[in-house]
Design a protein around this motif. Structure first.
Motif, PDB file in Angstrom:
ATOM      1  N   ARG A  44       0.824  -1.202   0.000  1.00  0.00           N
ATOM      2  CA  ARG A  44       0.000   0.000   0.000  1.00  0.00           C
ATOM      3  C   ARG A  44       0.867   1.264   0.000  1.00  0.00           C
ATOM      4  NH1 ARG A  44      -5.026  -0.007   1.836  1.00  0.00           N
ATOM      5  NH2 ARG A  44      -5.010  -2.001   0.723  1.00  0.00           N
ATOM      6  N   ILE A  45       0.505   2.199  -0.846  1.00  0.00           N
ATOM      7  CA  ILE A  45       1.160   3.504  -0.858  1.00  0.00           C
ATOM      8  C   ILE A  45       0.108   4.595  -0.781  1.00  0.00           C
ATOM      9  CG2 ILE A  45       3.210   2.745  -2.125  1.00  0.00           C
ATOM     10  CD1 ILE A  45       1.975   4.007  -4.658  1.00  0.00           C
ATOM     11  N   ASP A  46       0.577   5.797  -0.419  1.00  0.00           N
ATOM     12  CA  ASP A  46      -0.239   7.004  -0.479  1.00  0.00           C
ATOM     13  C   ASP A  46       0.674   8.106  -0.995  1.00  0.00           C
ATOM     14  OD1 ASP A  46       1.355   7.557   1.766  1.00  0.00           O
ATOM     15  OD2 ASP A  46      -0.257   7.081   3.180  1.00  0.00           O
ATOM     16  N   THR A  47       0.555   9.297  -0.500  1.00  0.00           N
ATOM     17  CA  THR A  47       1.421  10.380  -0.982  1.00  0.00           C
ATOM     18  C   THR A  47       2.718  10.492  -0.179  1.00  0.00           C
ATOM     19  OG1 THR A  47       0.182  11.960   0.371  1.00  0.00           O
ATOM     20  CG2 THR A  47      -0.481  11.714  -1.937  1.00  0.00           C
ATOM     21  N   THR A  48       2.980   9.524   0.686  1.00  0.00           N
ATOM     22  CA  THR A  48       4.219   9.506   1.462  1.00  0.00           C
ATOM     23  C   THR A  48       5.356   8.954   0.608  1.00  0.00           C
ATOM     24  OG1 THR A  48       2.927   9.078   3.452  1.00  0.00           O
ATOM     25  CG2 THR A  48       5.300   8.667   3.586  1.00  0.00           C
ATOM     26  N   PRO A  49       6.526   9.571   0.600  1.00  0.00           N
ATOM     27  CA  PRO A  49       7.648   9.023  -0.164  1.00  0.00           C
ATOM     28  C   PRO A  49       7.980   7.607   0.295  1.00  0.00           C
ATOM     29  CG  PRO A  49       8.149  11.243   0.620  1.00  0.00           C
ATOM     30  CD  PRO A  49       6.883  10.820   1.302  1.00  0.00           C
ATOM     31  N   PHE A  50       8.431   6.781  -0.641  1.00  0.00           N
ATOM     32  CA  PHE A  50       8.850   5.428  -0.309  1.00  0.00           C
ATOM     33  C   PHE A  50      10.067   5.061  -1.147  1.00  0.00           C
ATOM     34  CE2 PHE A  50       5.860   5.026  -3.783  1.00  0.00           C
ATOM     35  CZ  PHE A  50       6.337   3.989  -4.570  1.00  0.00           C
ATOM     36  N   THR A  51      10.729   3.980  -0.757  1.00  0.00           N
ATOM     37  CA  THR A  51      11.945   3.547  -1.441  1.00  0.00           C
ATOM     38  C   THR A  51      11.690   2.232  -2.159  1.00  0.00           C
ATOM     39  OG1 THR A  51      13.349   4.641   0.194  1.00  0.00           O
ATOM     40  CG2 THR A  51      14.377   2.934  -1.149  1.00  0.00           C
ATOM     41  N   GLY A  82       0.821  10.816  -9.600  1.00  0.00           N
ATOM     42  CA  GLY A  82       2.010  10.926 -10.421  1.00  0.00           C
ATOM     43  C   GLY A  82       3.190  10.527  -9.550  1.00  0.00           C
ATOM     44  N   PHE A  83       4.374  10.456 -10.145  1.00  0.00           N
ATOM     45  CA  PHE A  83       5.553  10.055  -9.387  1.00  0.00           C
ATOM     46  C   PHE A  83       6.760  10.895  -9.791  1.00  0.00           C
ATOM     47  CE2 PHE A  83       2.864   6.263  -9.646  1.00  0.00           C
ATOM     48  CZ  PHE A  83       2.699   6.003  -8.292  1.00  0.00           C
ATOM     49  N   ARG A  84       7.521  11.283  -8.766  1.00  0.00           N
ATOM     50  CA  ARG A  84       8.776  12.001  -8.999  1.00  0.00           C
ATOM     51  C   ARG A  84       9.946  11.116  -8.579  1.00  0.00           C
ATOM     52  NH1 ARG A  84      10.482  18.249  -7.723  1.00  0.00           N
ATOM     53  NH2 ARG A  84      12.705  18.003  -8.230  1.00  0.00           N
ATOM     54  N   LEU A  85      10.920  11.006  -9.471  1.00  0.00           N
ATOM     55  CA  LEU A  85      12.172  10.313  -9.182  1.00  0.00           C
ATOM     56  C   LEU A  85      13.296  11.320  -9.385  1.00  0.00           C
ATOM     57  CD1 LEU A  85      10.184   8.115 -10.778  1.00  0.00           C
ATOM     58  CD2 LEU A  85      12.128   6.650 -10.292  1.00  0.00           C
ATOM     59  N   GLY A  86      13.829  11.807  -8.304  1.00  0.00           N
ATOM     60  CA  GLY A  86      14.914  12.783  -8.406  1.00  0.00           C
ATOM     61  C   GLY A  86      14.489  14.015  -9.164  1.00  0.00           C
ATOM     62  N   ASN A  87      15.089  14.210 -10.337  1.00  0.00           N
ATOM     63  CA  ASN A  87      14.853  15.434 -11.106  1.00  0.00           C
ATOM     64  C   ASN A  87      13.833  15.268 -12.223  1.00  0.00           C
ATOM     65  OD1 ASN A  87      16.505  13.739 -12.629  1.00  0.00           O
ATOM     66  ND2 ASN A  87      17.721  15.396 -13.500  1.00  0.00           N
ATOM     67  N   VAL A  88      13.097  14.135 -12.237  1.00  0.00           N
ATOM     68  CA  VAL A  88      12.108  13.859 -13.280  1.00  0.00           C
ATOM     69  C   VAL A  88      10.768  13.518 -12.627  1.00  0.00           C
ATOM     70  CG1 VAL A  88      11.481  12.328 -15.191  1.00  0.00           C
ATOM     71  CG2 VAL A  88      13.867  13.039 -14.893  1.00  0.00           C
ATOM     72  N   ALA A  89       9.665  14.024 -13.196  1.00  0.00           N
ATOM     73  CA  ALA A  89       8.327  13.681 -12.708  1.00  0.00           C
ATOM     74  C   ALA A  89       7.475  13.186 -13.863  1.00  0.00           C
ATOM     75  CB  ALA A  89       7.660  14.875 -12.045  1.00  0.00           C
ATOM     76  N   PHE A  90       6.675  12.153 -13.570  1.00  0.00           N
ATOM     77  CA  PHE A  90       5.763  11.555 -14.548  1.00  0.00           C
ATOM     78  C   PHE A  90       4.342  11.780 -14.058  1.00  0.00           C
ATOM     79  CE2 PHE A  90       3.320   7.745 -15.934  1.00  0.00           C
ATOM     80  CZ  PHE A  90       3.393   7.950 -17.309  1.00  0.00           C
ATOM     81  N   CYS A  91       3.574  12.566 -14.815  1.00  0.00           N
ATOM     82  CA  CYS A  91       2.222  12.964 -14.403  1.00  0.00           C
ATOM     83  C   CYS A  91       1.253  12.738 -15.557  1.00  0.00           C
ATOM     84  CB  CYS A  91       2.208  14.432 -13.977  1.00  0.00           C
ATOM     85  SG  CYS A  91       3.273  14.812 -12.568  1.00  0.00           S
ATOM     86  N   THR A  92       0.786  11.516 -15.682  1.00  0.00           N
ATOM     87  CA  THR A  92      -0.174  11.193 -16.740  1.00  0.00           C
ATOM     88  C   THR A  92      -1.589  11.225 -16.192  1.00  0.00           C
ATOM     89  OG1 THR A  92      -0.675   9.620 -18.512  1.00  0.00           O
ATOM     90  CG2 THR A  92      -0.109   8.697 -16.353  1.00  0.00           C
ATOM     91  N   ASP A  93      -2.564  11.215 -17.101  1.00  0.00           N
ATOM     92  CA  ASP A  93      -3.983  11.085 -16.763  1.00  0.00           C
ATOM     93  C   ASP A  93      -4.423  12.055 -15.671  1.00  0.00           C
ATOM     94  OD1 ASP A  93      -3.353   8.689 -18.290  1.00  0.00           O
ATOM     95  OD2 ASP A  93      -5.349   8.020 -17.724  1.00  0.00           O
ATOM     96  N   CYS A  94      -4.396  13.328 -15.996  1.00  0.00           N
ATOM     97  CA  CYS A  94      -4.847  14.328 -15.030  1.00  0.00           C
ATOM     98  C   CYS A  94      -5.332  15.566 -15.771  1.00  0.00           C
ATOM     99  CB  CYS A  94      -3.734  14.692 -14.049  1.00  0.00           C
ATOM    100  SG  CYS A  94      -2.224  15.326 -14.816  1.00  0.00           S
TER     101      CYS A  94
END
Length: 263
Positions: free
Chosen positions: A137-144, A164-176
């Motif tokens: 389970r995930i929410d908006t809390t960062p995880f590893t 969406g998800f951010r990894l370091g200096n890149v973010a992926f934000c689809t379907d919004c």
């Protein structure tokens, strides 16, 4: 495994894909491979292995095209069919790993996966005919995951809360088509933003190109790519009118990223 950190855009098309069944428009008939868009998803390569963002209906074709041999986990943006229906293609990775494939998702996504693929969660089916999966389970809390810090970003897809998800200096934000106020700070300081942009006209659940450009102007990444693209947008023609630093994404596009530790 690779020593590089990289996102590969496995698919960049809308829910019906491009070309669309029965359509003979110029984009659907185009010979430019960048106009041929499978359903949206991402493979993330890290020094500790590969994981996916979403499992599109073309997942097997996408992974064989990119010569990706092993997937260690999946994280999900939401549970719509075009982001989910490749779940059965994860079967081979349970065999290869000799362990369940972790699925990182919100509660509503888990519910839909269990309803859509009930045979995956019963002992009645042969082990050879069902994927070996486990939920985390995930929410908006960062995880590893695989040594990488992942920052979920709350987005809104019509009225549906998605991630969406951010990894370091890149973010992926689809379907919004909306970004809650509390999510904007999570998009600060990006080198690359990958953002939903269905077509030019307004849509009730997706950003249009003009709306996406407004988001990009506010976020001010060094580079932006538009994804979840319909057959109304031809690759060459659309790029010719987009501002500097903004392009249509295409299937197979590879985007290096720096981890949080390296940033």
């Amino acid at each position: 495994m690779t020593s590089e950190r990289e996102l590969t855009l496995l698919g960049t098309g809308t829910s019906m894909g491009v070309p669309m069944i029965g359509c003979h428009c110029p984009v659907c008939m185009s010979t430019d491979p960048r106009d041929q868009r499978t359903r949206t998803g991402v493979a993330v390569s890290t020094p500790q292995g590969n994981f996916l963002i979403d499992t599109s209906p073309e997942l097997r074709l996408q992974l064989t095209r990119e010569k990706i041999d092993l997937i260690e986990a999946v994280i999900y943006t939401h549970a719509h069919a075009d982001h989910l229906l490749g779940v059965d293609d994860l079967r081979i990775f349970g065999y290869k790993r000799q362990a369940p494939v972790p699925l990182y998702c919100e509660a509503a996504v888990e519910t839909t996966i269990r309803q859509t693929f009930p045979y995956a969660f019963t002992t009645d089916a042969s082990e050879n005919s069902r994927p070996n999966l486990e939920f985390r389970r995930i929410d908006t809390t960062p995880f590893t995951l695989l040594g990488e810090e992942i920052q979920p970003i709350r987005l809104v897809h019509g009225t549906l809360p998605v991630l969406g998800f951010r990894l370091g200096n890149v973010a992926f934000c689809t379907d919004c088509n909306s970004i809650p106020e509390e999510s904007w700070p999570l998009l600060e300081g990006l080198d690359v933003l990958i953002l939903d942009a269905l077509y030019d006209d307004p849509h009730p659940t997706h950003f249009s190109v003009p709306e996406a450009l407004e988001v990009i102007a506010r976020v001010a990444p060094k580079q932006a790519y538009l994804t979840h693209v319909s057959h109304r947008l031809g690759y060459r023609e659309t790029n010719a009118r987009l501002p500097a630093g903004v392009q249509l994404a295409y299937d197979g596009l590879k985007i290096p990223y720096k981890s949080q530790q390296d940033s």
